[in-house]
Enzyme design. Structure first.
Site, PDB file in Angstrom:
ATOM      1  N   TYR A 145       0.849  -1.201   0.000  1.00 46.99           N
ATOM      2  CA  TYR A 145       0.000   0.000   0.000  1.00 46.99           C
ATOM      3  C   TYR A 145       0.885   1.251   0.000  1.00 46.99           C
ATOM      4  O   TYR A 145       1.695   1.430   0.919  1.00 46.99           O
ATOM      5  CB  TYR A 145      -0.908  -0.082   1.230  1.00 46.99           C
ATOM      6  CG  TYR A 145      -1.541   1.195   1.706  1.00 46.99           C
ATOM      7  CD1 TYR A 145      -2.344   1.967   0.863  1.00 46.99           C
ATOM      8  CD2 TYR A 145      -1.389   1.620   3.026  1.00 46.99           C
ATOM      9  CE1 TYR A 145      -2.951   3.123   1.329  1.00 46.99           C
ATOM     10  CE2 TYR A 145      -1.995   2.776   3.503  1.00 46.99           C
ATOM     11  CZ  TYR A 145      -2.770   3.531   2.640  1.00 46.99           C
ATOM     12  OH  TYR A 145      -3.368   4.679   3.099  1.00 46.99           O
ATOM     13  N   ILE A 232      -7.305  -4.402   7.859  1.00 47.99           N
ATOM     14  CA  ILE A 232      -8.333  -3.394   7.537  1.00 47.99           C
ATOM     15  C   ILE A 232      -9.387  -3.916   6.551  1.00 47.99           C
ATOM     16  O   ILE A 232     -10.519  -3.454   6.547  1.00 47.99           O
ATOM     17  CB  ILE A 232      -7.652  -2.099   7.014  1.00 47.99           C
ATOM     18  CG1 ILE A 232      -8.649  -0.951   6.857  1.00 47.99           C
ATOM     19  CG2 ILE A 232      -6.912  -2.318   5.714  1.00 47.99           C
ATOM     20  CD1 ILE A 232      -8.009   0.414   6.553  1.00 47.99           C
TER      21      ILE A 232
HETATM   22  C1  LIG Z   1      -3.706  -1.526   4.042  1.00 49.79           C
HETATM   23  C2  LIG Z   1      -4.201  -0.190   4.492  1.00 49.79           C
HETATM   24  N1  LIG Z   1      -3.857   0.255   5.706  1.00 49.79           N
HETATM   25  C3  LIG Z   1      -4.267   1.461   6.141  1.00 49.79           C
HETATM   26  C4  LIG Z   1      -5.051   2.290   5.358  1.00 49.79           C
HETATM   27  C5  LIG Z   1      -5.503   3.609   5.905  1.00 49.79           C
HETATM   28  O1  LIG Z   1      -6.840   3.517   6.330  1.00 49.79           O
HETATM   29  P1  LIG Z   1      -7.594   4.558   7.248  1.00 49.79           P
HETATM   30  O2  LIG Z   1      -8.559   5.284   6.386  1.00 49.79           O
HETATM   31  O3  LIG Z   1      -8.322   3.733   8.283  1.00 49.79           O
HETATM   32  O4  LIG Z   1      -6.595   5.441   7.875  1.00 49.79           O
HETATM   33  C6  LIG Z   1      -5.434   1.854   4.080  1.00 49.79           C
HETATM   34  C7  LIG Z   1      -6.242   2.719   3.222  1.00 49.79           C
HETATM   35  O5  LIG Z   1      -6.365   2.543   2.038  1.00 49.79           O
HETATM   36  C8  LIG Z   1      -5.002   0.580   3.648  1.00 49.79           C
HETATM   37  O6  LIG Z   1      -5.349   0.113   2.447  1.00 49.79           O
END
Ligand SMILES: Cc1ncc(COP(=O)(O)O)c(C=O)c1O
Length: 470
Positions: A145, A232
């Site tokens: 990511y 997530i």
């Molecule tokens: C793997 C992963 N971690 C964290 C996040 C960040 O998410 P948040 O909106 O809860 O901060 C994302 C967002 O796309 C993600 O895909």
């Protein structure tokens, strides 16, 4: 000389990655069915907009939850004043129960192990502050990511060392790749503090197998390091094989209350599974008491507002609602992913077989004029400017093989997705009719007109590692 801090002026944030630049281009010319039908369609944003009607219908039936009321009486003052960084007990209870429910109730979670944060972004950074010093390293499977460069490295000074995963085995993590990354960190004089994975994977859209999870547990046990599992997308798994949480593996291996038990930490958020990224609700789940205490203190910098906690406590405690939401969400996501895969297929484009998340990992290697990241960038610019689709190039995810792109499918209507697929099909057809490398022969005049002004400064250290897989 500047009076600003190095943090404020350095560019390790990753904002100049094509991942974010694509969003900027979209903002300048956003597609709208009526107002701007020739605009750029946003397919670079992992949002779930498929179940808003379910949430809105619940809100209409439960006006107290969003109206600062309990049993018809105002609790405005209570909510306006409440801000204990331990979080609202009713919300923490509802959240851990929801986490268990989306995992099929195979494991239960304890409210005393959870820390609320402003989304997973904040959860991941907070864990870095708790587990590592500036200059320490975390190993991450690539592709990863793009936001992790910001979340894990920028303010903490932690380094990311890639675990190289390849298309030849569907980008799965291997023991050899883990060991190679570990040794690479040592060569760079970095102390390895842990491994961080996303399960399901962003950007692959696949769940981790029990084999991979067991491999990770064995690895962190042998090396005496931490494991962070960013889960997530755990409720966004719509086809088999189902989701397996790392906590389930720990239980199976009877690791409860062992040293390794304390070194495994989960990150969660309601941004994807409930489609509420704007609400900023995330969490750290850790078995280590000291991590929970430290993270709770740090959460002062990114709390979840009390009215959000109050509203979501009511929503997630409604078990009839959550049960229906989870199954309906899976159904709609599955159908939507199928639509994307079929649309790509019609355009002669394949993708990695996936079962989760809000995107597919799409293989456009046959559209590159050479097996390089420069060619990937050239293709990406054409797709953004000529085809007018914002998708994310693999290089922004630090993929080591050129030609892969992350394409999102749940942040638009079916009609918009159909238009996007039609545009892509026309583009591929034009490219192939005029010769495989027709993309190469765009008139300079035309490309000059359409060329973006910005210069790509890809932060990937792997950029020049040209794949010899093809
Ligand atoms: C793997 C992963 N971690 C964290 C996040 C960040 O998410 P948040 O909106 O809860 O901060 C994302 C967002 O796309 C993600 O895909």
């Amino acid at each position: 000389m500047t009076l600003l801090s190095t943090k404020a002026t350095c560019n390790t944030h990753g904002q100049d990655s094509s991942y974010f630049l694509g969003w900027e281009e979209y903002e300048k010319n956003p597609y709208d069915e009526v107002l701007n039908p020739n605009g750029i369609i946003q397919m670079g944003l992992a949002e779930n907009q498929l179940c808003f009607d379910l949430l809105e219908s619940w809100l209409a039936k439960n006006p107290d939850a969003a109206g600062f009321k309990r049993d018809g009486n105002s609790i405005f003052r209570e909510l306006a004043l409440f801000q204990d960084y331990h979080g609202l007990p009713a919300f923490k209870k509802a959240l851990v129960e929801f986490m268990a429910e989306i995992g099929g109730n195979k494991v239960t979670f304890d409210t005393s192990h959870i820390v609320l944060t402003a989304g997973s972004t904040s959860a991941n950074e907070t864990l870095m502050f708790c587990l590592a010093e500036a200059g320490d390293a975390f190993l991450l499977p690539v592709p990863y990511y793009p936001g992790f460069d910001r979340d894990l490295k920028w303010r903490t000074g932690v380094e990311i060392v890639p675990i190289h995963c390849a298309s030849s085995n569907g980008f799965q993590i291997t023991a050899a790749a883990l060991e190679e990354a570990y040794q690479e960190a040592h060569k760079r004089n970095l102390r390895v503090k842990g491994v961080l994975v996303t399960n399901p994977s962003n950007p692959l859209g696949t769940t981790m197998s029990r084999g991979e999870l067991n491999l990770l547990i064995s690895f962190i046990t042998a090396k005496g390091i931490h494991l962070i599992s960013d889960e997530i997308y755990s409720g966004t798994v719509f086809s088999s094989p189902g989701f397996v949480s790392v906590m389930e593996i720990l239980k199976d291996r009877k690791c409860d209350n062992t040293e390794v038990w304390n070194r495994v930490h989960i990150v969660y958020s309601l941004s994807k599974d409930l489609g509420l990224p704007g609400f900023r609700v995330g969490a750290i789940y850790s078995n280590d008491k000291i991590v929970v205490e430290a993270a709770t203190k740090m959460s002062s910098f990114g709390l979840v507002s009390s009215q959000t906690q109050y509203l979501l406590a009511a929503l997630l405690s409604d078990k009839k609602f959550t049960k229906n939401y989870i199954s309906e969400n899976h159904k709609r996501l599955k159908q939507r992913q199928k639509m994307l895969v079929a649309g790509l297929q019609k355009a002669g484009i394949g993708c990695l077989k996936s079962n989760a998340a809000l995107f597919c990992w799409v293989d456009m290697r046959q559209l590159l004029h050479s097996n390089t990241f420069d060619a990937e960038m050239e293709l990406w610019k054409k797709i953004v400017y000529d085809v007018r689709l914002n998708i994310s190039p693999g290089s922004s995810c630090h993929c080591t093989e050129p030609g892969w792109f992350r394409v999102c499918f749940a942040n638009m209507s079916e009609d918009t997705l159909n238009i996007a697929m039609q545009r892509l099909k026309t583009f591929v057809l034009d490219s192939t009719v005029n010769g495989r490398n027709q993309n190469n022969h765009h008139s300079p005049k035309n490309s000059k007109r359409r060329s973006p002004k910005w210069v790509f400064r890809l932060s990937s250290p792997d950029r020049n590692r040209e794949s010899d897989e093809r």
